[in-house]
Design a protein around this motif. Structure first.
Motif, PDB file in Angstrom:
ATOM      1  N   ALA A  18       0.812  -1.206   0.000  1.00 45.83           N
ATOM      2  CA  ALA A  18       0.000   0.000   0.000  1.00 45.83           C
ATOM      3  C   ALA A  18       0.848   1.259   0.000  1.00 45.83           C
ATOM      4  O   ALA A  18       0.328   2.359   0.081  1.00 45.83           O
ATOM      5  N   ARG A  57      -6.316  -0.246  -7.206  1.00 49.18           N
ATOM      6  CA  ARG A  57      -5.589   1.008  -7.042  1.00 49.18           C
ATOM      7  C   ARG A  57      -6.141   2.113  -7.938  1.00 49.18           C
ATOM      8  O   ARG A  57      -6.405   3.230  -7.475  1.00 49.18           O
ATOM      9  N   SER A 113      -4.178   1.726   5.819  1.00 41.83           N
ATOM     10  CA  SER A 113      -3.234   1.405   4.744  1.00 41.83           C
ATOM     11  C   SER A 113      -1.937   0.812   5.304  1.00 41.83           C
ATOM     12  O   SER A 113      -1.320  -0.044   4.666  1.00 41.83           O
ATOM     13  N   SER A 168      -5.010 -11.613  -2.230  1.00 47.71           N
ATOM     14  CA  SER A 168      -5.072 -10.359  -1.478  1.00 47.71           C
ATOM     15  C   SER A 168      -4.289  -9.271  -2.186  1.00 47.71           C
ATOM     16  O   SER A 168      -4.731  -8.121  -2.261  1.00 47.71           O
ATOM     17  N   ARG A 169      -3.113  -9.626  -2.710  1.00 47.69           N
ATOM     18  CA  ARG A 169      -2.302  -8.626  -3.402  1.00 47.69           C
ATOM     19  C   ARG A 169      -2.956  -8.209  -4.710  1.00 47.69           C
ATOM     20  O   ARG A 169      -2.976  -7.029  -5.051  1.00 47.69           O
ATOM     21  N   THR A 214      -2.784  -2.789   5.981  1.00 48.83           N
ATOM     22  CA  THR A 214      -2.886  -3.514   4.712  1.00 48.83           C
ATOM     23  C   THR A 214      -1.488  -3.851   4.210  1.00 48.83           C
ATOM     24  O   THR A 214      -1.220  -4.954   3.744  1.00 48.83           O
ATOM     25  N   LYS A 252      -6.105  -8.239  -5.447  1.00 47.88           N
ATOM     26  CA  LYS A 252      -7.256  -7.404  -5.136  1.00 47.88           C
ATOM     27  C   LYS A 252      -6.795  -5.977  -4.885  1.00 47.88           C
ATOM     28  O   LYS A 252      -7.374  -5.016  -5.389  1.00 47.88           O
ATOM     29  N   HIS A 253      -5.736  -5.837  -4.112  1.00 43.65           N
ATOM     30  CA  HIS A 253      -5.271  -4.507  -3.753  1.00 43.65           C
ATOM     31  C   HIS A 253      -4.743  -3.753  -4.969  1.00 43.65           C
ATOM     32  O   HIS A 253      -5.068  -2.587  -5.178  1.00 43.65           O
ATOM     33  N   LEU A 282      -0.067  -7.544   3.241  1.00 43.52           N
ATOM     34  CA  LEU A 282       0.353  -7.883   1.884  1.00 43.52           C
ATOM     35  C   LEU A 282       1.842  -8.212   1.787  1.00 43.52           C
ATOM     36  O   LEU A 282       2.265  -8.937   0.887  1.00 43.52           O
TER      37      LEU A 282
END
Lengths: 257, 102, 324
Positions: free
Chosen positions: B9, C308, C109, C300-301, C112, C303-304, C116
């Motif tokens: 992130a 974006r 964040s 998960s990665r 998260t 999806k993130h 990740l």
């Protein structure tokens, strides 16, 4: 419901269409579960999916009662083949990226609010009740998707490009929502079903307004438009969708879950 | 596990935080139910309904978290203790004849 | 139910030294008081809680994958609605918990990022695959059942925002457990293929579920402080025992056997004695070598990353269209 056999037959067909629309679209949205761009959006998409599948269940239930031939709502949902499904081709299109999903949903939501406003005036009490309940949900969905149309269209260059692509791609599916067939004509004459043609110009106006505000180009009028879904003519996508959705019932015929 | 480029992130701007207040039923006060992240107020309100009012609510407020100014525990004695011994603010302090109804 | 928003503070300094502060802090906890976001707390408490709450949040969100795996194949309309609603709830729980963690001074964040990058942990039960529809019932019954036993005490923990999030979560969990058990019952009373399906599922999930309660008490570090600070209220083994005691009767009621030849009722203790857990497997999965660890992280990665451009677009729009 004290209708003659012919009207009953048309009504059964009619209810299936609207049930199928909502089941297929709800199913597509449920594919997003766990994959959304933010947790909050995962919740929102799941909410819309639940509303749609809930509405589908109501329509299937009524359809099963109308047919009165021993089939249950689950039989109708899980044991009919693609050619027997009556949903719009729009709703069976794959999710694509988030812009594609939003564009597909937005086109449907604008139609759905207009459609349900009219459906809630049906002379058949059970149908108008479904219409009234679903309308509140549809208004909420439309608010959500309309906000995303603006944010993606007028967001970044990338989001604008993705959404424009989606709008251009999906435009060809938007005409058949407003093309009535024999079934519609019969039921409209009985004041049971809305007159689809009267919805088209409002839909066009709403959509154009949002596209403009979202800085998007309106696709050309002369473009090829698809048809045939209400008669069971679908795109290649529905087969795969149903294969997945129906697998448990097909593998274990007659089982209770 | 190997860390791939751009899988984390980092380098992404933070999404604003909002506090959510819900009025369970008409006539009741709004109470704080939690928070969420959203790019703006319109989406925050929309999301609040899905996150905190799935099982019903009469009204929702969303407020940017940074807009809230709160007392701190250090202030509590100064802010709140004096209120506790002002007996003349309480109905029981005042006597009226039994037979009278106000 | 009252709650504390995050807020800007305008406090002045007080002149207590560290040791006195810790003493006062622990007295408050002993007296049953709640610690709120703006209260003074030892750094260790803040760090432990941030870790605990965020781990819990990660578990809810990663847990959407194994269960979400069967939404598109749910066998009836009712099951489809039920499962989708359940997974949506789990997402909501993740949200409440990330928000509770944020009251301790982190941003979602950052959390998260930790997930990740593989730095943060999440409940290792979600590193197992859902291979049949029966798994959905068994997860609702056993995994949610175990989670409820773990979570109910947390509704009384010392940290206010966490306790309140847990009250909210526990209310929703009870429907999950009932739904799971109903699915299991239906299968156990179904045709032979269904009976086989659900028994096979129980055979696969039972031991990993027992591992959900964590290492045995003798192998648990971290616990002493957490118990003194009323963040952890019962030992791993005592919760695990409570779970086993409840599950035996529930399994029997639907003619299912639990895959433990050493399961035996102990007249003296009143508990069901159970066999030895495979701790090798437990530690392997915790370290990342379970059936689905890589896959869960990859999803998960993805999806993130996929999201974006959407998040950026939303922020860009808000910047250009300030609300009045």
């Amino acid at each position: 419901m004290s209708l003659n056999a012919e009207i009953r037959g048309q009504l059964f067909n009619y209810l299936l269409r609207h049930a199928d629309d909502r089941l297929v679209l709800g199913h597509r949205l449920s594919e997003w579960c766990g994959h959304g761009p933010m947790l909050e959006e995962d919740l929102a998409l799941a909410n819309i999916a639940l509303d749609l599948i809930g509405q589908a269940s109501l329509f299937y239930k009524l359809a099963a009662e109308t047919e009165a031939n021993g089939r249950s709502e689950d039989d109708l949902a899980f044991l009919r083949d693609s050619a027997e499904f009556r949903n719009l081709q729009l709703v069976e299109q794959p999710n694509g990226d988030f812009a594609y999903t939003i564009a597909r949903q937005f086109f449907f939501d604008v139609y759905d609010v207009l459609f349900l406003e009219q459906l809630s005036l049906s002379t058949e009490a059970e149908i108008s009740a479904i219409g009234a309940k679903a309308l509140k949900e549809a208004q909420y969905h439309l608010r959500h998707t309309q906000q995303w149309m603006l944010r993606l269209g007028d967001g970044t260059e990338e989001s604008h490009r993705r959404l424009q692509d989606a709008v251009d791609d999906l435009w060809r599916f938007t005409q058949e929502m407003f093309v009535p067939d024999e079934v519609d004509h019969t039921l409209t004459a009985e004041a049971i079903a809305p007159d689809l043609e009267t919805l088209r110009s409002s839909w066009q106006e709403s959509v154009e307004q949002t596209l403009r505000e979202a800085t998007l180009e309106l696709p050309e009028d002369s473009q090829y438009m698809t048809s045939g879904s209400r008669g069971g003519y679908h795109t290649e996508h529905l087969g795969y969708l149903l294969a997945e959705m129906q697998v448990m019932q097909r593998t274990h015929p007659g089982a209770a879950w | 596990m190997k860390m791939e480029k751009n899988t984390t992130a980092e380098n992404e701007e933070k999404m604003p935080l909002w506090e959510v207040f819900s009025q369970a039923k008409s006539g009741k006060p709004h109470t704080h139910v939690g928070s969420l992240h959203a790019p703006d107020g319109t989406m925050a309100l929309q999301n609040a309904r899905d996150a905190y009012a799935r099982r019903g609510s009469a009204s929702l407020w969303v407020v940017p978290a940074e807009a809230i100014i709160a007392s701190t525990p250090e202030d509590s004695p100064m802010f709140f203790d004096p209120a506790e011994d002002k007996v003349y603010r309480h109905p029981q302090f005042y006597k009226i004849p039994r037979s009278v109804r106000l | 139910m009252e709650s504390q928003p995050h807020n800007r503070d305008i406090s002045g300094n007080t002149a207590l030294d560290e040791a006195q502060r810790v003493k006062r802090f622990e007295e408050r906890i002993q007296a049953g008081e709640r610690i709120e976001p703006k209260d003074w707390m030892p750094d260790v408490y803040r760090r432990q809680l941030t870790r605990m709450i965020s781990q819990h949040a990660h578990s809810e969100v990663v847990g959407m994958y194994p269960e979400g795996n069967w939404i598109t194949r749910a066998p009836t309309l009712r099951r489809k609605l039920g499962l989708l609603a359940k997974v949506q709830d789990e997402c909501g729980h993740g949200l409440y918990l990330y928000c509770a963690a944020e009251t301790l001074g982190v941003d979602r964040s950052d959390l998260t990022d930790e997930l990740l990058s593989g730095k943060a942990k999440y409940a290792s039960i979600f590193n197992y695959p859902t291979l049949s529809w029966a798994d959905i019932g068994v997860i609702g019954w056993l995994v949610d059942g175990a989670a409820i036993i773990n979570q109910t005490p947390l509704a009384k923990c010392s940290y206010g925002p966490y306790a309140r999030a847990m009250v909210h979560i526990c209310k929703e969990e009870s429907f999950h457990l009932k739904q799971g058990y109903e699915i299991v019952t239906k299968l156990a009373q179904g045709n032979s293929a269904q009976k086989e399906m659900v028994q096979e599922s129980v055979n696969r999930w039972w031991w990993p579920v027992l591992m959900m309660f964590g290492p045995s008490d003798s192998d648990s570090s971290n616990s002493e402080d957490l118990m003194r600070w009323k963040v952890k209220l019962f030992s791993n083994d005592s919760l695990r025992q409570r779970f086993v005691n409840g599950s035996v009767g529930q399994a029997k009621a639907v003619n299912l056997t639990l895959p433990d030849p050493d399961l035996r009722f102990n007249e003296e203790s009143g508990n069901w004695d159970y066999g030895t857990i495979n701790w090798d497997e437990f530690w392997q999965v915790v370290k990342g070598h379970g059936p689905c660890n890589r896959e869960r992280m990859r999803m998960s990665r993805k999806k993130h990353n996929d999201g974006r451009w959407v998040r950026e677009a939303a922020r860009a729009y808000s910047a250009r269209h300030p609300e009045k």
